[in-house]
Design an enzyme around this catalytic site. Structure first.
Site, PDB file in Angstrom:
ATOM      1  N   VAL A 199      -4.252 -19.065  -3.896  1.00  0.00           N
ATOM      2  CA  VAL A 199      -5.012 -19.917  -3.042  1.00  0.00           C
ATOM      3  C   VAL A 199      -6.896 -20.421  -2.700  1.00  0.00           C
ATOM      4  O   VAL A 199      -6.687 -21.343  -3.176  1.00  0.00           O
ATOM      5  CB  VAL A 199      -4.127 -19.558  -1.124  1.00  0.00           C
ATOM      6  CG1 VAL A 199      -5.605 -20.843  -0.531  1.00  0.00           C
ATOM      7  CG2 VAL A 199      -2.963 -20.592  -1.205  1.00  0.00           C
ATOM      8  N   ARG A 258     -11.306  -9.976 -10.819  1.00  0.00           N
ATOM      9  CA  ARG A 258     -11.132 -11.891 -10.395  1.00  0.00           C
ATOM     10  C   ARG A 258     -11.934 -12.323 -10.454  1.00  0.00           C
ATOM     11  O   ARG A 258     -12.252 -13.047 -10.678  1.00  0.00           O
ATOM     12  CB  ARG A 258      -9.619 -11.731  -9.695  1.00  0.00           C
ATOM     13  CG  ARG A 258      -9.158 -12.947  -9.440  1.00  0.00           C
ATOM     14  CD  ARG A 258      -8.413 -13.349  -9.119  1.00  0.00           C
ATOM     15  NE  ARG A 258      -7.171 -14.125  -8.084  1.00  0.00           N
ATOM     16  CZ  ARG A 258      -6.861 -14.414  -9.396  1.00  0.00           C
ATOM     17  NH1 ARG A 258      -6.344 -14.173 -10.526  1.00  0.00           N
ATOM     18  NH2 ARG A 258      -6.588 -15.881  -9.269  1.00  0.00           N
ATOM     19  N   ALA A 303      -1.518 -10.599   2.711  1.00  0.00           N
ATOM     20  CA  ALA A 303      -0.434 -10.567   1.375  1.00  0.00           C
ATOM     21  C   ALA A 303       0.415 -12.029   1.661  1.00  0.00           C
ATOM     22  O   ALA A 303       0.554 -12.724   2.372  1.00  0.00           O
ATOM     23  CB  ALA A 303       0.572  -9.578   2.670  1.00  0.00           C
ATOM     24  N   GLN A 349       2.801 -14.901   1.231  1.00  0.00           N
ATOM     25  CA  GLN A 349       4.581 -14.896   1.449  1.00  0.00           C
ATOM     26  C   GLN A 349       5.297 -15.170  -0.063  1.00  0.00           C
ATOM     27  O   GLN A 349       5.394 -15.658  -0.655  1.00  0.00           O
ATOM     28  CB  GLN A 349       5.135 -16.166   1.785  1.00  0.00           C
ATOM     29  CG  GLN A 349       5.861 -16.522   3.105  1.00  0.00           C
ATOM     30  CD  GLN A 349       5.737 -18.326   3.545  1.00  0.00           C
ATOM     31  OE1 GLN A 349       4.860 -18.812   3.435  1.00  0.00           O
ATOM     32  NE2 GLN A 349       7.296 -18.438   4.043  1.00  0.00           N
ATOM     33  N   ASN A 404      -1.759 -16.751   5.973  1.00  0.00           N
ATOM     34  CA  ASN A 404      -0.476 -17.127   6.877  1.00  0.00           C
ATOM     35  C   ASN A 404       0.010 -15.605   7.883  1.00  0.00           C
ATOM     36  O   ASN A 404      -0.044 -14.569   6.832  1.00  0.00           O
ATOM     37  CB  ASN A 404       0.904 -17.658   6.026  1.00  0.00           C
ATOM     38  CG  ASN A 404       0.313 -18.672   5.975  1.00  0.00           C
ATOM     39  OD1 ASN A 404       0.439 -19.790   6.764  1.00  0.00           O
ATOM     40  ND2 ASN A 404       0.530 -18.921   4.810  1.00  0.00           N
ATOM     41  N   HIS A 451       1.715 -23.870  11.975  1.00  0.00           N
ATOM     42  CA  HIS A 451       2.411 -24.319  10.896  1.00  0.00           C
ATOM     43  C   HIS A 451       3.998 -23.136   9.619  1.00  0.00           C
ATOM     44  O   HIS A 451       3.369 -22.189   9.786  1.00  0.00           O
ATOM     45  CB  HIS A 451       0.797 -24.166   9.627  1.00  0.00           C
ATOM     46  CG  HIS A 451       1.620 -23.878   8.026  1.00  0.00           C
ATOM     47  ND1 HIS A 451       1.743 -24.575   7.111  1.00  0.00           N
ATOM     48  CD2 HIS A 451       0.637 -22.795   7.338  1.00  0.00           C
ATOM     49  CE1 HIS A 451       1.334 -23.998   6.331  1.00  0.00           C
ATOM     50  NE2 HIS A 451       1.412 -23.362   6.483  1.00  0.00           N
TER      51      HIS A 451
END
Length: 320
Positions: free
Chosen positions: A18, A44, A84, A86, A124, A179
Site C-alpha cells: 500500500v 526496501r 500487518a 489482511q 486496517n 471500512h
C-alpha cells in the site's frame, strides 16, 4: 496550520504494498516537493526511493529519500500505512490487536519529533486505528483523518458506472460507515447526473435486489482481490493520493473519509466513514448526509460494532 507552505513535505510510514503504491501515485501526480519513506526494512525504503527517483524525468522534480521518524519534524503530512496485512479469510477487525501495537510504536516518535501537521491513516482496521492515532497523538480531531470509505465509495461508483454504462466520475454515491463488513451504500442520496440512482435503476429495469447485490459485491471486493493476488494496494494508494492532494492544495474537496463524530448521525466519540470537506487544515467540515431511516440505523449499528472492537482493543493494549 492556516495554509500550506510552498515547499511541501510528506512522510510515509510503512513501505509495504500500500505504501509503495501511494508513493508511486504521488510521484505520478507531482504532489509535494519532498517525500520521505520510513519503514523498519531500510533496504526496501532505500530501493523504493531510488526507483521512484528514476521517474522524475517523466513527472516532476521531487526530493525522495529513505528517512527516520525525526524527519517528521517539519512535515506537512504524515501518512501511516504500516501494519500487518489482511490475510485470506481474515476480516479487517481481526487485525485490531496486532496493528494497535504497531501503531502505538509509530505515533509517539512522530509526535516526539515535533511534528505539527496532519495525520492521514490507512492501516486496517482503519476507523479504529485512526481513533487510536488521535488518542495517542493528542492532536485536534480535525488533523487526524482516516482513509475511511474512500476506496469503498470508488468501488461503488465503478460498479454503478458499469451497471448503467456511465463514467464512474459522473456517479455521485457514497459507501458509509465502517471500512469493512458493516459498511453500506447510501443509495438514498446517490445520483447520476443529478438524477437519483434508484430512478435511473427503475427506468432500466434494475431492481432493488439488483442494487443490493451490487452493494454486496462492493463490500466483498477486497476479499475477492485478496484471494486472487494476496492484497489490495493500487486502489487504496490512489485514494490516499487524492486525499493528500486535497490537503496539500487546500482544495476544500468533499471526500468520503474517516472522521470523528461529535453528534453527527447521533454518534459520538468514534471515527467512521462519511463525506467531509478536506483542505489545508485537515477536516474542515463533516457533510451530514440526509440518510433514510434504514440507512441511519445501519450507520449507528456500524458505529456500535466499531466501538466494541475499539474498546476491547484499547483495553487489551493497556493491560500489556
Amino acid at each position: 496550520m492556516s495554509s500550506m507552505p510552498n515547499h511541501q513535505k510528506v512522510v510515509l510510514v510503512g513501505d509495504g504494498a500500500v505504501g509503495s503504491s501511494y508513493a508511486f501515485a504521488m510521484a505520478q501526480q507531482g504532489i509535494a516537493e519532498e517525500f520521505v519513506i520510513v519503514d523498519v526494512v531500510k533496504d526496501r525504503t532505500k530501493g523504493d526511493a531510488l526507483d521512484l527517483e528514476d521517474a522524475q524525468a517523466f513527472t516532476a522534480p521531487k526530493k525522495i529519500y529513505s528517512g527516520e521518524y525525526s524527519d517528521c519534524k517539519d512535515a506537512d503530512l504524515v501518512v501511516i500505512t504500516a501494519g500487518a496485512p489482511q490475510k485470506p479469510g481474515e476480516s479487517r477487525l481481526d487485525l485490531v490487536n496486532k496493528n494497535l501495537n504497531i501503531l502505538s510504536s509509530i505515533v509517539k516518535p512522530v509526535v516526539d519529533s515535533g511534528f505539527d501537521g496532519i495525520f492521514l491513516v490507512a492501516a486496517n482496521p482503519v476507523d479504529i486505528l485512526t481513533y487510536a492515532t488521535w488518542k495517542f497523538s493528542g492532536f485536534p480531531k480535525e488533523r487526524v483523518i482516516g482513509s475511511g470509505t474512500s476506496l469503498d465509495s470508488s468501488r461503488l461508483r465503478v460498479a454503478l458506472g458499469k451497471q448503467f454504462n456511465v463514467d464512474p466520475r459522473s456517479v455521485d454515491a457514497y459507501i458509509m460507515g465502517e471500512h469493512g463488513d458493516s459498511e453500506f451504500a447510501a443509495y438514498s442520496t446517490a445520483t447520476i447526473g443529478t438524477r437519483p440512482v434508484r430512478d435511473v435503476a427503475k427506468e432500466q429495469g434494475v431492481s432493488d435486489d439488483d442494487l443490493a447485490k451490487l452493494e454486496d459485491g462492493v463490500r466483498n471486493k477486497a476479499y475477492d482481490i485478496i484471494n486472487l493476488k494476496g492484497a489490495t494496494f493500487y486502489g487504496i494508494g490512489t485514494a490516499l493520493m487524492r486525499i493528500s492532494k486535497a490537503i496539500l492544495r487546500d482544495e476544500n474537496a468533499v471526500l468520503p473519509v474517516g472522521a470523528y463524530m461529535d453528534g453527527q448521525y447521533g454518534l459520538n466519540d468514534i471515527y467512521i466513514g462519511t463525506p467531509a470537506i478536506i483542505g489545508g487544515t485537515g477536516l474542515k467540515q463533516i457533510i451530514e448526509s440526509p440518510l433514510s431511516a434504514d440507512e441511519l440505523k445501519k450507520m449507528q449499528d456500524s458505529a456500535a460494532t466499531l466501538k466494541k472492537v475499539l474498546n476491547d482493543g484499547l483495553a487489551e493494549l493497556e493491560n500489556k
